[in-house]
Scaffold this motif. Structure first.
Motif, mmCIF file in Angstrom:
data_model
loop_
_atom_site.group_PDB
_atom_site.id
_atom_site.type_symbol
_atom_site.label_atom_id
_atom_site.label_comp_id
_atom_site.label_asym_id
_atom_site.label_seq_id
_atom_site.Cartn_x
_atom_site.Cartn_y
_atom_site.Cartn_z
ATOM 1 N N TYR A 86 -51.179 83.267 82.004
ATOM 2 C CA TYR A 86 -52.759 83.433 82.438
ATOM 3 C C TYR A 86 -53.490 83.866 81.429
ATOM 4 O O TYR A 86 -53.530 85.093 80.722
ATOM 5 N N LEU A 87 -54.373 83.125 80.650
ATOM 6 C CA LEU A 87 -55.320 83.444 79.756
ATOM 7 C C LEU A 87 -56.561 83.788 80.344
ATOM 8 O O LEU A 87 -57.286 83.252 81.075
ATOM 9 N N ASN A 88 -56.977 85.341 79.846
ATOM 10 C CA ASN A 88 -58.185 85.741 80.464
ATOM 11 C C ASN A 88 -58.866 86.265 79.034
ATOM 12 O O ASN A 88 -59.005 87.611 79.049
ATOM 13 N N ALA A 89 -59.398 85.439 78.005
ATOM 14 C CA ALA A 89 -59.701 85.916 76.797
ATOM 15 C C ALA A 89 -61.144 86.040 76.797
ATOM 16 O O ALA A 89 -61.762 84.943 77.228
ATOM 17 N N ARG A 90 -61.712 87.137 76.363
ATOM 18 C CA ARG A 90 -63.305 86.953 76.325
ATOM 19 C C ARG A 90 -63.564 86.470 74.785
ATOM 20 O O ARG A 90 -63.045 87.479 73.704
ATOM 21 N N VAL A 91 -64.529 85.760 74.432
ATOM 22 C CA VAL A 91 -64.876 85.287 73.238
ATOM 23 C C VAL A 91 -66.346 85.506 72.924
ATOM 24 O O VAL A 91 -67.079 85.800 74.215
ATOM 25 N N CYS A 92 -66.706 85.747 71.817
ATOM 26 C CA CYS A 92 -68.026 85.786 71.445
ATOM 27 C C CYS A 92 -68.697 84.896 70.228
ATOM 28 O O CYS A 92 -67.774 85.027 69.276
ATOM 29 N N ALA A 93 -69.594 84.296 70.420
ATOM 30 C CA ALA A 93 -69.898 83.199 69.398
ATOM 31 C C ALA A 93 -70.734 83.939 68.267
ATOM 32 O O ALA A 93 -70.571 83.523 67.218
ATOM 33 N N ASN A 94 -71.541 85.306 68.508
ATOM 34 C CA ASN A 94 -72.228 85.982 67.579
ATOM 35 C C ASN A 94 -71.716 87.132 67.109
ATOM 36 O O ASN A 94 -72.234 88.058 66.327
ATOM 37 N N CYS A 95 -70.235 87.351 67.439
ATOM 38 C CA CYS A 95 -69.616 88.563 66.983
ATOM 39 C C CYS A 95 -69.144 88.500 65.480
ATOM 40 O O CYS A 95 -68.690 87.300 65.039
#
Length: 175
Positions: A86-95
């Protein structure tokens, strides 16, 4: 079997169990909006079951580019073996990613700046100890100033011999 002889056997058993437990774990790496998932199965032909299309699939690794942080159920299978994730990954484009040396440098610089400010405040406040205040305070300061004796409080005066009958009626009462 004595305890001293069984301890190495117990350690070997724990190492073997720990190694087999680690074989069933997915490896998930996040960099920006790219998520790379490595299947724990060791086989060559791995099939990935995904709810959406991905950009690139390698033998054991699945690369999801521009992940939208939506939860997903993924699974990899090889023959009769199947593992689910179960993939619940938070990603950020500007990080921005910081390595350990950058974080250590920031903390060290912060501590050095704080120490420098502490030394400056100590240095500039050191000369002000002996100066009189300019606020026009007329009270003398320093060790020569003596306090007057405290004003006696009449509520706490000791009972004199002639006044005992006033308090004689305050004997404890039985309940």
């Amino acid at each position: 079997m004595r305890l001293e002889q069984s301890l190495p056997l117990l350690g070997l058993l724990l190492c073997a169990v720990g190694t087999t437990a680690q074989q069933g774990e997915f490896l998930v790496e996040i960099s920006g909006t790219t998520v790379t998932i490595t299947c724990p199965l060791e086989d060559e032909n791995i099939q990935w079951d995904l709810p959406r299309k991905t950009d690139e699939t390698r033998d054991r690794s699945l690369i999801i580019r521009d992940h939208d942080s939506a939860p997903a159920n993924l699974s990899c299978s090889s023959g009769s073996k199947r593992r689910q994730l179960y993939l619940n990954a938070r990603v950020c484009a500007n990080c921005e990613e910081l390595d350990a040396w950058t974080v250590a440098g920031i903390i060290t610089a912060d501590l050095l700046i704080t120490l420098g400010l502490l030394i400056l405040v100590h240095y500039f406040s050191k000369g002000r100890k002996g100066r009189a205040s300019t606020a026009g305070d007329s009270r003398p300061r320093g060790q020569k100033m003596q306090r007057p004796p405290p004003v006696p409080n009449p509520d706490y005066e000791p009972i004199r011999k002639g006044q005992r009958e006033v308090y004689a009626g305050l004997a404890p009462r039985g309940i």
